[in-house]
Design a protein around this motif. Structure first.
Motif, PDB file in Angstrom:
ATOM      1  N   GLN A 108       0.708  25.726  14.705  1.00  0.00           N
ATOM      2  CA  GLN A 108       0.845  25.889  13.255  1.00  0.00           C
ATOM      3  C   GLN A 108       2.046  26.756  12.881  1.00  0.00           C
ATOM      4  O   GLN A 108       2.385  26.881  11.706  1.00  0.00           O
ATOM      5  N   ASP A 109       2.687  27.355  13.871  1.00  0.00           N
ATOM      6  CA  ASP A 109       3.967  28.040  13.676  1.00  0.00           C
ATOM      7  C   ASP A 109       5.018  27.252  14.451  1.00  0.00           C
ATOM      8  O   ASP A 109       4.951  27.184  15.687  1.00  0.00           O
ATOM      9  N   PRO A 110       5.988  26.637  13.778  1.00  0.00           N
ATOM     10  CA  PRO A 110       6.991  25.830  14.488  1.00  0.00           C
ATOM     11  C   PRO A 110       7.746  26.603  15.567  1.00  0.00           C
ATOM     12  O   PRO A 110       8.249  26.004  16.521  1.00  0.00           O
ATOM     13  N   ASN A 111       7.817  27.919  15.434  1.00  0.00           N
ATOM     14  CA  ASN A 111       8.509  28.705  16.449  1.00  0.00           C
ATOM     15  C   ASN A 111       7.748  28.706  17.771  1.00  0.00           C
ATOM     16  O   ASN A 111       8.353  28.844  18.839  1.00  0.00           O
ATOM     17  N   ASN A 112       6.442  28.550  17.707  1.00  0.00           N
ATOM     18  CA  ASN A 112       5.671  28.389  18.933  1.00  0.00           C
ATOM     19  C   ASN A 112       5.915  27.021  19.558  1.00  0.00           C
ATOM     20  O   ASN A 112       5.914  26.885  20.782  1.00  0.00           O
ATOM     21  N   VAL A 113       6.117  26.021  18.728  1.00  0.00           N
ATOM     22  CA  VAL A 113       6.421  24.690  19.252  1.00  0.00           C
ATOM     23  C   VAL A 113       7.784  24.692  19.932  1.00  0.00           C
ATOM     24  O   VAL A 113       8.013  23.948  20.893  1.00  0.00           O
ATOM     25  N   LEU A 114       8.691  25.535  19.475  1.00  0.00           N
ATOM     26  CA  LEU A 114       9.963  25.713  20.179  1.00  0.00           C
ATOM     27  C   LEU A 114       9.725  26.171  21.617  1.00  0.00           C
ATOM     28  O   LEU A 114      10.414  25.719  22.553  1.00  0.00           O
ATOM     29  N   ARG A 148      14.763  23.670  11.323  1.00  0.00           N
ATOM     30  CA  ARG A 148      14.877  23.263   9.917  1.00  0.00           C
ATOM     31  C   ARG A 148      13.509  23.242   9.253  1.00  0.00           C
ATOM     32  O   ARG A 148      13.359  23.633   8.086  1.00  0.00           O
ATOM     33  N   LEU A 149      12.510  22.794   9.986  1.00  0.00           N
ATOM     34  CA  LEU A 149      11.145  22.773   9.453  1.00  0.00           C
ATOM     35  C   LEU A 149      10.684  24.183   9.104  1.00  0.00           C
ATOM     36  O   LEU A 149      10.117  24.420   8.026  1.00  0.00           O
ATOM     37  N   ASP A 150      10.936  25.121  10.000  1.00  0.00           N
ATOM     38  CA  ASP A 150      10.555  26.514   9.751  1.00  0.00           C
ATOM     39  C   ASP A 150      11.230  27.039   8.485  1.00  0.00           C
ATOM     40  O   ASP A 150      10.592  27.687   7.646  1.00  0.00           O
ATOM     41  N   GLN A 151      12.503  26.730   8.316  1.00  0.00           N
ATOM     42  CA  GLN A 151      13.240  27.163   7.124  1.00  0.00           C
ATOM     43  C   GLN A 151      12.688  26.508   5.864  1.00  0.00           C
ATOM     44  O   GLN A 151      12.560  27.162   4.809  1.00  0.00           O
ATOM     45  N   ASP A 152      12.335  25.235   5.954  1.00  0.00           N
ATOM     46  CA  ASP A 152      11.795  24.509   4.801  1.00  0.00           C
ATOM     47  C   ASP A 152      10.441  25.080   4.376  1.00  0.00           C
ATOM     48  O   ASP A 152      10.168  25.245   3.177  1.00  0.00           O
ATOM     49  N   ILE A 153       9.591  25.381   5.347  1.00  0.00           N
ATOM     50  CA  ILE A 153       8.285  25.957   5.024  1.00  0.00           C
ATOM     51  C   ILE A 153       8.469  27.314   4.347  1.00  0.00           C
ATOM     52  O   ILE A 153       7.827  27.618   3.330  1.00  0.00           O
TER      53      ILE A 153
END
Length: 233
Positions: A108-114, A148-153
């Motif tokens: 649920q945190d895109p940075n973890n998906v990184l 980009r997704l993290d920035q958009d959220i």
């Protein structure tokens, strides 16, 4: 001719999507728990077990998320084939008894998906060095998309007044989202986990908390019945 591509298994559709982004057509991918299936009630079939036994690599979430797959995974003779994609995540505690005190909903945190992408890329290159340049290109492109997704959220969250950044959820799934984007989790319907029905006292306490805080919505997953949440609403 037989498919000579690396045979890859992913325990969930969420992990499978990330693996597909990195592996592309270079791999043959099988997903165990499909989209919309509840991982808490999933039971592996004989075919699922066979696919895991034959896989060259198995990507799993970790933190005991795939509860009903754990006996199968633990029984595989070559444990080095299993890659837990959340291994390097800064994990949060969980009140859910079934996850051994660690919240597994890290995506649920895109940075973890990184971090998942890093684990997947490295594992695929170890398995298939000849495909290294392909995996790296795919991984780099997907990392850019996640950033980009993290920035958009974050930009969308900025439109929400700080006092309104409060959440009530059906199940404890959004803690990583809340930590990243500055939300407060007021409560959950299934406080002890989705396998345990909430007591009347727990529901009454949640309703009172909802009234006190004025939270206007309850967010539910598509894999859990919304009935209890509808009663509270």
């Amino acid at each position: 001719p037989a498919d000579a591509r690396p045979r890859i298994a992913a325990t969930t559709s969420i992990i499978g999507d990330v693996v597909a982004q990195v592996g592309g057509d270079r791999i043959s991918l099988t997903v165990m728990i499909g989209a919309g299936q509840d991982p808490h009630s999933y039971e592996p079939s004989a075919s699922d077990i066979s696919q895991l036994e034959q896989a060259d690599l198995i990507f799993a979430n970790g933190f005991r998320f795939e509860q009903n797959l754990l006996p199968v995974l633990d029984g595989l003779p070559d444990q080095s084939r299993i890659v837990e994609v959340s291994a390097s995540v800064d994990a949060l505690p969980s009140s859910d008894q079934e996850n051994a005190g660690t919240d597994p909903h890290v995506w649920q945190d895109p940075n973890n998906v990184l971090l998942w992408v890093d684990e997947i890329e490295a594992a695929l290159i170890r398995l298939d060095p000849d495909g290294g340049a392909i995996y790296q290109t795919h991984a780099d492109a997907y990392r850019d998309e996640l950033k980009r997704l993290d920035q958009d959220i974050a930009a969308q969250v900025e439109l929400i007044p700080v006092p309104r950044r409060r959440l009530i959820t059906n199940h404890n799934t959004l803690a990583y989202f809340a930590r990243r984007y500055g939300f407060e989790i007021i409560g959950t319907v299934f406080a002890s986990g989705p396998s345990s029905e909430p007591t009347a006292g727990e529901l009454a306490a949640l309703i009172e908390r909802l009234r006190q805080t004025g939270v206007p919505a309850i967010f539910v997953e598509n894999t859990l019945t919304p009935q209890q949440a509808e009663v509270i609403a």
